[in-house]
Design an enzyme around this catalytic site. Structure first.
Site, PDB file in Angstrom:
ATOM      1  CG  ASP A 169      -1.891   1.106   1.279  1.00 35.71           C
ATOM      2  OD1 ASP A 169      -3.070   0.839   0.977  1.00 35.71           O
ATOM      3  OD2 ASP A 169      -1.496   2.248   1.601  1.00 35.71           O
ATOM      4  CG  ASN A 177      -3.865  11.256  -5.980  1.00 36.84           C
ATOM      5  OD1 ASN A 177      -3.196  11.246  -7.001  1.00 36.84           O
ATOM      6  ND2 ASN A 177      -4.640  10.250  -5.632  1.00 36.84           N
ATOM      7  CG  ASP A 186      -3.784   8.146 -12.842  1.00 37.26           C
ATOM      8  OD1 ASP A 186      -4.168   7.775 -11.718  1.00 37.26           O
ATOM      9  OD2 ASP A 186      -4.567   8.492 -13.751  1.00 37.26           O
ATOM     10  CD  GLU A 213      -3.880   3.727  -1.343  1.00 36.85           C
ATOM     11  OE1 GLU A 213      -4.865   2.949  -1.272  1.00 36.85           O
ATOM     12  OE2 GLU A 213      -3.123   3.967  -0.374  1.00 36.85           O
TER      13      GLU A 213
END
Ligand SMILES: Nc1nc2c(ncn2[C@@H]2O[C@H](COP(=O)(O)OP(=O)(O)OP(=O)(O)O)[C@@H](O)[C@H]2O)c(=O)[nH]1
Length: 311
Positions: A169, A177, A186, A213
């Protein structure tokens, strides 16, 4: 499939015989109808004999016609139907050469069907790929994981082999982000997928993106020590890539936390429990401050207590 022979000389022979017989019978009938004197051979014959003779020739012409139609059309159509049936049963062999090389509508239809089946096959492959792969990273998705584990888990158990699952993770990915933007997020996920691919290279390694993620790696025949060594190698490799992450409290670069769960040989584990165990190890990583790996052993007792807690 045993193709019948339908070549051009055969067609031509049939056509010639058919035309000749038809011509003779028509001439005879015409002769009878007009009572012509030009046929010396039949001049003296009685009308019934002439009728019988022309009838026989007409019958022969009809028989030749039927034979010709069967050889030229019925048999090839039957071959074509057989070809399509075999395709439907999963045999992807090409149609018989005798059909493909015909210069008539049957040849055309054969090639069209072959083209159509090829297109459908390619579209099916593409669709299957889409249903089993994550479009962003190109890794497998949860469906692929389930598909592969459906075979791997019972096999691994029967072989009394260990099996490890790594839940990977990304740390503080929301902050990444928010700071760098979703497209950069991305790109970061794609980079992490590449590092996973580079670390887990065995043919039997299953590497998927579970969603968001979160990634899951399942290593068959791999015990706890080896799984931890690989988890640490992956973590180090990602840090070495050095994707800047100004907003992370774990490190100045993008890092991951990895929960490792190893099922001992013979443990009757299913996909859900495997994911749950790796997830609970991951939870401990996050609690420890992230950017680390935590391991856990899965055995029968642990599974039983997990089941008890869910019922
Ligand atoms: N760029 C991008 N972001 C995604 C995608 N899928 C999920 N996310 C984001 O991933 C973030 C996950 O955030 P959280 O679950 O809070 O986890 P986190 O911020 O990494 O926090 P910790 O895991 O506790 O370190 C959310 O902001 C999602 O919007 C994706 O496909 N692309």
């Amino acid at each position: 499939m045993q193709p019948t022979k339908h070549n051009k000389p055969t067609h031509r022979r049939f056509l010639v015989v058919f035309a000749a017989l038809l011509l003779v019978s028509c001439t005879l009938i015409w002769g009878i109808a007009h009572d012509t004197r030009q046929f010396d051979l039949l001049k003296e014959a009685h009308v019934p004999l002439r009728l019988a003779l022309s009838g026989m020739v007409l019958l022969a012409a009809l028989a030749a016609t039927v034979l010709f139609l069967k050889r030229s059309f019925t048999h090839p159509v039957h071959d074509l139907v057989e070809y399509v049936r075999q395709q439907r049963n999963g045999n992807d062999a090409a149609p018989p050469k005798s059909l493909r090389e015909r210069n008539d509508d049957i040849g055309l239809l054969t090639n069209e069907i072959q083209g159509l089946l090829d297109t459908l096959r390619k579209q099916n492959e593409r669709l299957l790929e889409q249903t089993l792969n994550d479009p962003l990273t190109g890794l497998g998705n949860r469906r692929l994981l389930e598909q592969r584990l459906e075979i791997a888990l019972p096999l691994s158990r029967r072989r009394m082999a260990p099996l490890s699952a790594l839940m990977v993770d990304v740390d503080h990915f929301k902050d990444y982000n928010d700071h760098y933007g979703h497209p950069a997020g991305d790109e970061c996920l794609v980079e992490i997928a590449n590092v996973l691919r580079d670390t887990f290279r065995r043919e039997t390694d299953i590497v998927v993106r579970l969603g968001g993620e979160e990634f899951l790696v399942v290593l068959l025949d791999v015990g706890l020590d080896e799984a931890m060594r690989l988890a640490e190698a992956m973590r180090s490799m990602l840090q070495a890539v050095g994707i800047p992450h100004e907003k992370s409290s774990a490190a100045p670069v993008v890092t991951v936390s990895i929960g490792v769960a190893t099922a001992l040989p013979g443990t009757p584990i299913d996909v859900e429990s495997l994911i749950a165990c790796a997830d609970s190890a991951l939870y401990q990583c996050k609690a420890k401050g992230r950017n680390c790996s935590v391991s856990s052993i899965v055995d029968k007792h642990m599974l039983e207590s997990m089941q008890l807690s869910t019922t």
